[in-house]
Write a protein that holds these residues in place. Structure first.
Motif, PDB file in Angstrom:
ATOM      1  N   ASP A 249       7.066   4.263  -8.236  1.00 48.45           N
ATOM      2  CA  ASP A 249       6.254   5.174  -9.045  1.00 48.45           C
ATOM      3  C   ASP A 249       4.921   4.544  -9.418  1.00 48.45           C
ATOM      4  O   ASP A 249       3.881   5.226  -9.441  1.00 48.45           O
ATOM      5  N   ALA A 250       4.928   3.226  -9.699  1.00 47.53           N
ATOM      6  CA  ALA A 250       3.683   2.550 -10.043  1.00 47.53           C
ATOM      7  C   ALA A 250       2.735   2.528  -8.860  1.00 47.53           C
ATOM      8  O   ALA A 250       1.517   2.734  -9.006  1.00 47.53           O
ATOM      9  N   PHE A 251       3.288   2.288  -7.670  1.00 44.23           N
ATOM     10  CA  PHE A 251       2.435   2.250  -6.483  1.00 44.23           C
ATOM     11  C   PHE A 251       1.805   3.605  -6.221  1.00 44.23           C
ATOM     12  O   PHE A 251       0.596   3.708  -5.975  1.00 44.23           O
ATOM     13  N   PHE A 252       2.602   4.664  -6.259  1.00 45.96           N
ATOM     14  CA  PHE A 252       2.057   5.980  -5.945  1.00 45.96           C
ATOM     15  C   PHE A 252       1.150   6.509  -7.046  1.00 45.96           C
ATOM     16  O   PHE A 252       0.288   7.357  -6.787  1.00 45.96           O
ATOM     17  N   ALA A 253       1.311   5.998  -8.263  1.00 47.31           N
ATOM     18  CA  ALA A 253       0.407   6.398  -9.334  1.00 47.31           C
ATOM     19  C   ALA A 253      -0.933   5.685  -9.232  1.00 47.31           C
ATOM     20  O   ALA A 253      -1.993   6.297  -9.451  1.00 47.31           O
ATOM     21  N   ALA A 254      -0.916   4.384  -8.883  1.00 48.61           N
ATOM     22  CA  ALA A 254      -2.156   3.618  -8.859  1.00 48.61           C
ATOM     23  C   ALA A 254      -1.974   2.342  -8.046  1.00 48.61           C
ATOM     24  O   ALA A 254      -1.586   1.313  -8.604  1.00 48.61           O
ATOM     25  N   PRO A 255      -2.217   2.373  -6.742  1.00 48.40           N
ATOM     26  CA  PRO A 255      -2.120   1.151  -5.944  1.00 48.40           C
ATOM     27  C   PRO A 255      -3.103   0.098  -6.443  1.00 48.40           C
ATOM     28  O   PRO A 255      -4.214   0.422  -6.882  1.00 48.40           O
ATOM     29  N   ALA A 256      -2.699  -1.171  -6.380  1.00 45.41           N
ATOM     30  CA  ALA A 256      -3.551  -2.249  -6.860  1.00 45.41           C
ATOM     31  C   ALA A 256      -4.463  -2.801  -5.775  1.00 45.41           C
ATOM     32  O   ALA A 256      -5.497  -3.392  -6.089  1.00 45.41           O
ATOM     33  N   HIS A 257      -4.081  -2.643  -4.511  1.00 48.15           N
ATOM     34  CA  HIS A 257      -4.868  -3.191  -3.400  1.00 48.15           C
ATOM     35  C   HIS A 257      -5.700  -2.075  -2.766  1.00 48.15           C
ATOM     36  O   HIS A 257      -5.210  -0.953  -2.608  1.00 48.15           O
ATOM     37  N   PRO A 258      -6.943  -2.338  -2.393  1.00 49.59           N
ATOM     38  CA  PRO A 258      -7.760  -1.296  -1.757  1.00 49.59           C
ATOM     39  C   PRO A 258      -7.118  -0.703  -0.513  1.00 49.59           C
ATOM     40  O   PRO A 258      -7.308   0.480  -0.217  1.00 49.59           O
ATOM     41  N   TYR A 259      -6.345  -1.507   0.225  1.00 55.13           N
ATOM     42  CA  TYR A 259      -5.690  -0.973   1.420  1.00 55.13           C
ATOM     43  C   TYR A 259      -4.591   0.021   1.035  1.00 55.13           C
ATOM     44  O   TYR A 259      -4.458   1.071   1.665  1.00 55.13           O
ATOM     45  N   GLY A 260      -3.819  -0.305   0.001  1.00 45.50           N
ATOM     46  CA  GLY A 260      -2.812   0.635  -0.457  1.00 45.50           C
ATOM     47  C   GLY A 260      -3.428   1.945  -0.910  1.00 45.50           C
ATOM     48  O   GLY A 260      -2.917   3.030  -0.620  1.00 45.50           O
ATOM     49  N   ARG A 261      -4.560   1.857  -1.615  1.00 45.19           N
ATOM     50  CA  ARG A 261      -5.242   3.078  -2.052  1.00 45.19           C
ATOM     51  C   ARG A 261      -5.759   3.873  -0.857  1.00 45.19           C
ATOM     52  O   ARG A 261      -5.698   5.113  -0.843  1.00 45.19           O
ATOM     53  N   ALA A 262      -6.253   3.162   0.159  1.00 44.68           N
ATOM     54  CA  ALA A 262      -6.735   3.847   1.349  1.00 44.68           C
ATOM     55  C   ALA A 262      -5.596   4.540   2.091  1.00 44.68           C
ATOM     56  O   ALA A 262      -5.758   5.653   2.606  1.00 44.68           O
ATOM     57  N   LEU A 263      -4.421   3.885   2.172  1.00 45.20           N
ATOM     58  CA  LEU A 263      -3.273   4.520   2.813  1.00 45.20           C
ATOM     59  C   LEU A 263      -2.887   5.808   2.089  1.00 45.20           C
ATOM     60  O   LEU A 263      -2.619   6.838   2.726  1.00 45.20           O
ATOM     61  N   LEU A 264      -2.859   5.750   0.762  1.00 42.65           N
ATOM     62  CA  LEU A 264      -2.509   6.954   0.006  1.00 42.65           C
ATOM     63  C   LEU A 264      -3.540   8.052   0.210  1.00 42.65           C
ATOM     64  O   LEU A 264      -3.199   9.235   0.302  1.00 42.65           O
ATOM     65  N   ALA A 265      -4.807   7.669   0.270  1.00 42.82           N
ATOM     66  CA  ALA A 265      -5.858   8.662   0.443  1.00 42.82           C
ATOM     67  C   ALA A 265      -5.790   9.347   1.799  1.00 42.82           C
ATOM     68  O   ALA A 265      -6.388  10.405   1.988  1.00 42.82           O
TER      69      ALA A 265
END
Length: 318
Positions: free
Chosen positions: A234-250
């Motif tokens: 839930d923490a990852f999908f709410a707010a990834p900490a790494h720019p790559y994780g955020r890019a994957l979600l986007a």
């Protein structure tokens, strides 16, 4: 779920390539907790499948170690390795290519029990009946050949085979990616039920974040052979900490609708034989600094069960 069942420490895997060795895993440290499902995500070619196979000793590491239930299994050989492998099983991506087309389903499912556990034929036959019922196929499926089944049914056969030796740990490597969406949900629900009811621990490898969101307790993100982020689901999908994780979600349409975020990931995965200097993600990161281009970041804890490999994490360090 506080005890570590599987631990990778400094795990490195290399393959021969043109002009030298290609590093597929770069000194990976990662714990998998008893009874959890850890989702491992990242682009194709980032090392996810290699990591899963290295944990099962299907791929030999060049350095580092794998512990299972507190035992270093990295250098086990012969009978000692076969005993441990009974507790470590895999569900493969391809439900068509992973089953021997010349054997009956009952024989395919029984083989791990006969070879790994030394069961008698009668014990194996009883177990096969129970397993085929468990995965929703019924005992009559045992007398048929794999080609007589649909893709989803074949994947259920693969799951029954993986469970036959009564393992503690299962690697599911893109286990639903070859299936239709309607069948994916059935197989995911089956895997979730098995983890809950049988106390299994599972590494669930996937490039599909929507699937991982459904099944995982925690998420680990891999990029170019490195783990760059680990977080509760839930923490990852709410707010990834790494720019790559955020890019994957986007890149996931449903997430873009929820967050109104554009697709931010640019460029291609670098050649593993010629990785960038400094942070491996710096060639694609919109926030890269001079430090990122020269200094490799360490994987560090940032609080609340989260770790990130980034000089400038998007979630504040605790």
């Amino acid at each position: 779920m506080s005890d570590v069942l599987v631990r990778a420490e400094g795990l490195r895997v290399e393959y021969p390539g043109r002009g030298g060795r290609v590093t597929a895993l770069r000194d990976v440290d990662l714990d998998i907790l008893q009874g959890e499902t850890l989702g491992l995500v990242g682009e194709s070619g980032c090392g996810k499948s290699t990591f899963g196979r290295a944990l099962l000793r299907a791929v030999e590491p060049a350095a580092g170690r794998v512990e299972f239930a507190g035992q270093d299994i990295t250098r086990l050989r012969g009978r000692a390795l076969r005993r441990v492998r009974a507790d470590l099983q895999m569900v493969f991506q391809d439900p068509f290519g992973s089953l021997n087309p010349r054997r009956r389903v009952a024989d395919i499912v029984a083989e791990p029990l006969l070879r790994a556990r030394g069961a008698s034929r009668a014990e194996a036959a009883q177990a096969v009946t129970e397993l085929l019922d468990l995965v929703g196929l019924g005992a009559e499926a045992g007398g048929r050949s794999p080609h007589e089944f649909s893709g989803g049914q074949r994947q259920r056969i693969g799951i029954a085979r993986a469970l036959a030796s009564r393992p503690q740990f299962v690697v599911a490597d893109e286990a639903v990616s070859a299936l239709d969406v309607s069948i994916q949900a059935q197989v995911l629900n089956l895997l979730s039920d098995l983890v809950r009811d049988r106390g299994l621990t599972m590494l669930f490898i996937s490039h599909d974040l929507g699937v991982v969101r459904h099944i995982a307790d925690r998420v680990a993100v891999m990029y170019l052979g490195e783990v760059v982020e680990v977080a509760p689901r839930d923490a990852f999908f709410a707010a990834p900490a790494h720019p790559y994780g955020r890019a994957l979600l986007a890149s996931v349409p449903a997430v873009r609708r929820e967050r109104h975020e554009p697709q931010v990931l640019q460029g291609e995965l670098p050649d593993p034989a010629r990785p960038p200097e400094g942070c491996l993600f710096q060639t694609r990161c919109p926030a890269a600094t001079d430090t990122c281009r020269t200094t490799r970041p360490a994987l560090r804890e940032i609080g609340a069960g989260r770790s990130v490999r980034c000089h400038l994490p998007l979630v504040a360090v605790a």
